[in-house]
Design a protein around this motif. Structure first.
Motif, PDB file in Angstrom:
ATOM      1  N   GLY A 573       0.817  -1.207   0.000  1.00 24.72           N
ATOM      2  CA  GLY A 573       0.000   0.000   0.000  1.00 24.72           C
ATOM      3  C   GLY A 573       0.849   1.254   0.000  1.00 24.72           C
ATOM      4  N   VAL A 688      -7.740   1.432   0.570  1.00 21.55           N
ATOM      5  CA  VAL A 688      -6.763   2.338   1.170  1.00 21.55           C
ATOM      6  C   VAL A 688      -7.482   3.645   1.482  1.00 21.55           C
ATOM      7  N   VAL A 707      -5.056   0.533   5.628  1.00 19.13           N
ATOM      8  CA  VAL A 707      -5.223  -0.374   4.495  1.00 19.13           C
ATOM      9  C   VAL A 707      -5.931  -1.642   4.960  1.00 19.13           C
TER      10      VAL A 707
END
Length: 887
Positions: A573, A688, A707
């Motif tokens: 992420g 996210v 995330v």
């Protein structure tokens, strides 16, 4: 001979002599004693200290270096630069004095067509440490130098150490005689302007203890192995080989001066004062560009402060040369054009470099404008006092508090027919430098003691298997407690464990270490932390839950699968958010630091100014589109050249091995050098959600995000909050913002109406208060607490109204109000009372002490507050008594 060729000849010469060429390290290394890399040997310190086995017996490098200890003297001498390139050859227990002298001598004196520099041997001198008879003899035997051109010098000149306990040894320096036109005869001892040092050979053979200066420390004994550390000043060799007078006139520096000449309309070499300014611009422009390229941004402390100071000195020097228009963009472009052959990143990173440098110039030009106003005020005050000298502390305040340079103060004072107390200013500057030097020395420490790990480091690196498996069989190589090798541990102990193989990730690259367990025959260990030592071995900090642990035991390392799943989401992420930032903001929004753990990520990036809500939303959307698109994640092992061809991004300040690991998400969408653990497809990152964006320093912003499941839980909480508000307000979810805004506006209107009502009530009570005035002699006194509901903010209005109703008579009004345990007061006097000598500001001193109060104002009205409500009766009595005495 051009500087780029001088660099290449050095590397070619030593490569041919069996040395491994090592790339320059970043100017920023993780060293508690250094702001910047300041010598060629810095990246090799762990090998010299014996903390880590050297990967090569011989190495050679051309290292970027920055030294800023005496910035004010840059340009005054022509031999020193803040940025310079140090070419060095190193031996880690391999060759020693004879070979080091031979390598240096042959490169310096071999003909140009044979790969050497072609220096005339008759113009070279050497110095040796005072009692180093071996080096003195070798200069004669190996180089053929006559004894009269070999000088012995003391510890301050020819004995090297890092300034802290560690390796040290005598050194030998090579000097070039520029000829009688540059100074007196007699070798380096007589004149170091005529005899220029170009090479320093350190014979690292001893270990030193603590000390207070360069030549005040104890030699503890010999090192286990003798090492060689040499340094050749590339810029100094360049100015000698190019036939110019100093480093500022070489091919890589003079172009900046040429540009400054064009911009200023002045010529270099005609005025010594102007020449210093030209040299400051040329030197600091190079240093600033290289620092920004390695990730430094202007700030108010540490590295950022040094960069800010350098860039502002450029602007200041340009202004003193008559350049008033912005010029930073052109200056840094010249540095890019001259230096990019050796440092290609100056071209690829130029947009970011230019933006940061120009941004600092713009900010400082505003500071100069404000400083000019402050100077004008100071000058006017000096003239009004009938003096002609601006005090040293005023000049120092302009410099230290407002960033206004002293030489501009001097110049503007002269233009105004004034002078500056320079000795007073210099004394304050000296005090400041002494404090800074003391702080720096206090913070200087010896390098971390890794002696407990020496045997383990020598046994070889830990094999990390966690990229492909969560469980790995291994063997316990070492058990340590509080930095001491204990070899065993029992239930309840917290110890460090080194394995030959492990699946547990050690904290690095911004990724937190894995959670998990280590188990064996009858032993169970809870893993608390995993760290790397010397980037070579994995050290597991564990608690012994059950059984007894001993070195040599066979164990299995097990990663908590839920933890690893979240960690992979967090790290992948981070890459996606970084790519999204660059997609939305442009390629200059480069990561400058990060931290991630399961469900959470934090990313710092280079950028000036905050991001709007719309921009944050766009970054979030680009990130989640990449998640939705299920981009493949590919890992490639290659060398640095291959990684650069792929367009891989490297983290500022990080050092990388020759062989590197590249993590690619969605082809060109995200390509970064990275050693972390990652998902296999971007969709596995999950949602996210950006939590916010903030500043963490000048030119550096930070975004934080959740995330995966943590992002889902966060969004669920936000949804529940909105739904709760919607239910309370009895509107649909999408109408909540408008409804809340309308309610806030109604609340503000109600508060305004309440304020008006309160003010009206206060005015209405004025007549009652005035009618109840006490007669004290021929004076009317209203001294009381205000009516209920009258706040401190209403007192001034009420007191004014009461005083007005007293008419032309002498009168004093004191009103007090209590709120939250504090007292507010207003005292007002009529014109007739003031004529009788009763002034409001003076009366505060009469009643104020009784309520612990302070305040002040003009003769007609004063106000303030106190901390002792119980003293109000005494305060009123004190005022009555005082007025009675004056009536």
């Amino acid at each position: 001979m051009q500087t780029h060729e001088i660099r290449q000849r050095f590397l070619d010469h030593f490569t041919a002599a069996g040395h491994t060429p090592v790339p320059s390290a970043s100017l920023i290394l993780d060293d508690p004693n250094l702001l910047f890399v300041n010598a060629g040997m810095v990246q090799f310190v762990p090998y010299f200290l014996g903390q880590v086995p050297a990967p090569w017996a011989r190495a050679a490098s051309v290292q970027k270096c920055v030294r800023t200890g005496d910035i004010e003297n840059v340009g005054i001498t022509t031999r020193h630069n803040t940025f310079f390139q140090m070419a060095g050859n190193f031996s880690f227990g391999d060759y020693f004095k004879r070979e080091a002298i031979g390598h240096a001598w042959s490169l310096l004196t071999d003909p140009v067509d044979e790969g050497g520099y072609g220096f005339d041997p008759q113009r070279l001198w050497a110095t040796v440490y005072t009692d180093d008879d071996e080096a003195h003899r070798l200069w004669q035997d190996v180089a053929g130098l006559p004894p009269e051109r070999i000088q012995r010098r003391g510890m301050a000149d020819n004995y090297w150490s890092m300034g802290i306990p560690g390796p040290c040894g005598p050194c030998s320096e090579i000097y070039y005689d520029r000829g009688p036109e540059h100074g007196v005869e007699g070798g380096p001892e007589a004149d170091e302007d005529r005899y220029i040092e170009i090479w320093n050979l350190v014979f690292m053979q001893n270990e030193r203890g603590a000390g207070t200066s360069k030549d005040d420390f104890e030699i503890l004994g010999p090192l286990p192995r003798q090492n060689i550390d040499t340094g050749m000043g590339v810029e100094r060799v360049a100015f000698l080989l190019q036939g110019v007078d100093n480093v500022y006139e070489t091919d890589l520096v003079r172009p900046v001066i040429t540009l400054a000449e064009r911009l200023s309309g002045r010529a270099y070499g005609r005025d010594s004062t102007d020449d210093v300014r030209f040299r400051v611009i040329a030197d600091h422009a190079r240093t600033g560009v290289l620092l920004i390229a390695d990730g430094v941004t202007p700030g108010n402390d540490g590295r950022g402060y040094v960069l800010r100071r350098l860039l502002r000195r450029i602007v200041r020097s340009a202004r003193l040369l008559g350049i008033t228009a912005p010029s930073m963009a052109e200056l840094v472009a010249v540095v890019r054009d001259t230096m990019s052959t050796s440092y290609p990143e100056l071209t690829s990173e130029f947009a970011r470099i230019e933006r940061i440098a120009v941004g600092e110039e713009t900010a400082f030009l505003r500071t100069l404008e404000a400083g000019s106003t402050l100077f004008d005020t100071a000058a006017e005050q000096v003239r009004a006092a009938g003096a002609s000298v601006i005090a040293g502390d005023r000049a120092f305040a302009l410099h230290d508090t407002y960033g206004f340079p002293i030489d501009l103060t001097l110049e503007m004072a002269a233009e105004a027919g004034l002078t500056v107390d320079e000795p007073g200013f210099c004394a304050l500057m000296s005090e400041q430098r002494a404090r800074a030097k003391a702080d720096a020395q206090k913070n200087k420490t010896a390098h971390g003691d890794l002696s407990a790990y020496t045997e383990l480091l020598a046994a070889g690196p830990t094999e990390f298997t966690g990229y492909t498996e969560l469980e790995t069989e291994g063997r316990v190589l070492g058990v340590l407690a509080d930095g001491v090798r204990t070899r065993r541990a029992s239930e309840g102990d917290v110890v460090e464990v080194v394995l030959d193989r492990t699946s547990l990730y050690a904290e690095s690259g911004g990724q937190d270490s894995d959670a998990g367990r280590i188990t064996g025959d009858g032993v169970d260990l809870e893993v608390l932390d995993v760290q790397k030592v010397a980037k070579r071995i994995w050290v597991h900090r564990v608690r012994v839950v059950a059984g007894e642990l001993a070195e040599g035991a066979a164990v299995v390392s097990r990663v908590d699968p839920q933890w690893r799943a979240g960690a992979r989401q967090g790290h992948s992420g981070t890459h996606l958010v970084h790519a999204a930032l660059r997609h939305v903001l442009g390629p200059t929004a480069l990561q400058s630091g990060s931290y991630n753990k399961p469900g959470y990520l934090r990313l710092d990036f280079a950028w000036q100014g905050g991001l709007s809500a719309a921009t944050r939303s766009e970054v979030e959307e680009v990130t989640n589109r990449a998640v939705r698109d299920d981009l493949p994640v590919r890992v490639v092992h290659t060398d640095m050249a291959g990684a650069q061809q792929m367009g891989a991004l490297a983290l500022f300040g990080e050092t990388y091995d020759t062989d590197v690991r590249v993590v690619e998400i969605g082809g060109p969408f995200s390509v970064e050098l990275c050693g972390g653990t990652h998902v296999q497809h971007s969709s596995q990152v999950g949602p996210v959600t950006l939590l916010g964006e903030s500043s963490v320093g000048s030119g550096v912003r930070r975004v934080e995000a959740y995330v995966g499941l943590d992002a889902y839980r966060y969004l669920a909480r936000e949804r529940a909050l909105v739904q709760g508000l919607a239910a309370t307000l009895k509107v649909p979810d999408d109408e909540v913002p408008a409804r809340v805004e309308a309610l806030l506006e109604r609340l503000k209107e109600a508060e305004r109406e309440l304020e008006q009502t309160r003010a009206a009530a206060a005015v209405a009570s004025a007549g009652t208060l005035a009618a109840g005035a006490e007669k004290v002699g021929d004076l009317l006194l209203v001294a009381t607490t205000a009516p209920a509901g009258v706040t401190g903010g209403d007192l001034r209005t009420l007191a004014t109204e009461v005083r007005g109703k007293l008419g032309q008579q002498p009168g004093v009004v004191l009103l007090l109000a209590v709120s939250d345990g504090k007292v507010s007061f207003v005292v007002a006097t009529t014109a007739a009372a003031r004529e009788a000598g009763l002034r409001a500001g003076d009366l505060v001193a009469v009643f104020g002490p009784s309520i612990g109060g302070r305040g002040g104002g003009k003769p007609d009205m004063a106000q303030g507050g106190g901390t002792e409500p119980d003293g109000i009766p005494a305060a009123l009595a004190a005022l009555r008594a005082h007025v009675g005495q004056r009536a």
